[in-house]
Design an enzyme around this catalytic site. Sequence first.
Site, PDB file in Angstrom:
ATOM      1  N   LYS A 158       0.815  -1.220   0.000  1.00 40.15           N
ATOM      2  CA  LYS A 158       0.000   0.000   0.000  1.00 40.15           C
ATOM      3  C   LYS A 158       0.848   1.269   0.000  1.00 40.15           C
ATOM      4  O   LYS A 158       0.473   2.258  -0.624  1.00 40.15           O
ATOM      5  CB  LYS A 158      -0.966  -0.023   1.183  1.00 40.15           C
ATOM      6  CG  LYS A 158      -1.987  -1.155   1.080  1.00 40.15           C
ATOM      7  CD  LYS A 158      -2.936  -1.214   2.253  1.00 40.15           C
ATOM      8  CE  LYS A 158      -3.883  -2.406   2.119  1.00 40.15           C
ATOM      9  NZ  LYS A 158      -4.860  -2.483   3.219  1.00 40.15           N
ATOM     10  N   ARG A 209       4.047  -0.244  17.549  1.00 43.66           N
ATOM     11  CA  ARG A 209       5.385  -0.580  18.052  1.00 43.66           C
ATOM     12  C   ARG A 209       6.423   0.459  17.665  1.00 43.66           C
ATOM     13  O   ARG A 209       7.354   0.737  18.411  1.00 43.66           O
ATOM     14  CB  ARG A 209       5.806  -1.955  17.524  1.00 43.66           C
ATOM     15  CG  ARG A 209       5.039  -3.112  18.139  1.00 43.66           C
ATOM     16  CD  ARG A 209       5.558  -4.431  17.608  1.00 43.66           C
ATOM     17  NE  ARG A 209       5.417  -4.533  16.156  1.00 43.66           N
ATOM     18  CZ  ARG A 209       5.836  -5.563  15.441  1.00 43.66           C
ATOM     19  NH1 ARG A 209       6.453  -6.578  16.033  1.00 43.66           N
ATOM     20  NH2 ARG A 209       5.651  -5.585  14.134  1.00 43.66           N
TER      21      ARG A 209
END
Length: 277
Positions: A76, A162
Amino acid sequence: MQPVTTISGKTVFIPLIGHPVEQVKSPGPMNEWFSRNGVAAVLIPIDILPEKVGAFLDAMRDTLNCAGLSVTMPHKQAAFAGVDELTDRARRAGAVNIVRRNTDGTLIGDMVDGDAMVAALAKNGVSVRGKTALVVGAGGAGAAIIYALAEAGAATLIVIERDQAKADRLIARLRRDYPQVQAHDDLPDDVAVDVAINASPAGMNEADPYPFPLERLTRAEIIADAVTKPPVTPWLEEARRRGIAIQTGAEMTLAQLPTQIAFWGLDKDSEDGGIVR
């Protein structure tokens, strides 16, 4: 299920690119819709290595019977970088999951994961207006979903990512664009989550840890996942066992099919798609 439209020299070709692609769910219902509505088009999954995405997009520019592309993980961001024009929501997300090819070969990218997630939630009877939503993952899909939640009126957004730098950048943009929304990079102890969404790859592999502890989501109206394989992730399975409503990744996929069909110009009601000129 309706058969796929007979393929001929007049068939419009739409590649769905990803790596891998064995988990994708849209070809079945998309091709069924084409067949049912007499549209001479076919959506075909194609496994492309990440370093080859740019070259593949270039090849599609000169493929005259290509209406555009559908894009899944992990391409993407590469599609975002490789197209010629972008919609506003694709710019905000920094990612593209659908591409339209114009007759002159230019490629226009859009990102509809976010709106599809909100639409799927609405179909399940859940409004995010005034609610607290937690989203795991600040990548392309995660950013699109977070922006769509803000647009739909969420009061508080918790971004769990994260990569702290990525989370910080997204929250900074969110606070700039939606100053009325409370945005955090962790779940405060005194805040209860109404809607929890996994927009990360966690759950695709059996050994993956849960995206977020279910012990902190006991008051959630619904827990949703963008992962489509397995159909019900272990996180969703455990949430359901605890009596929490769930929404699968396939539901988000199905919710965006009408928008994709219109963006490719294969629906009589298709519009410009919000192209940034």
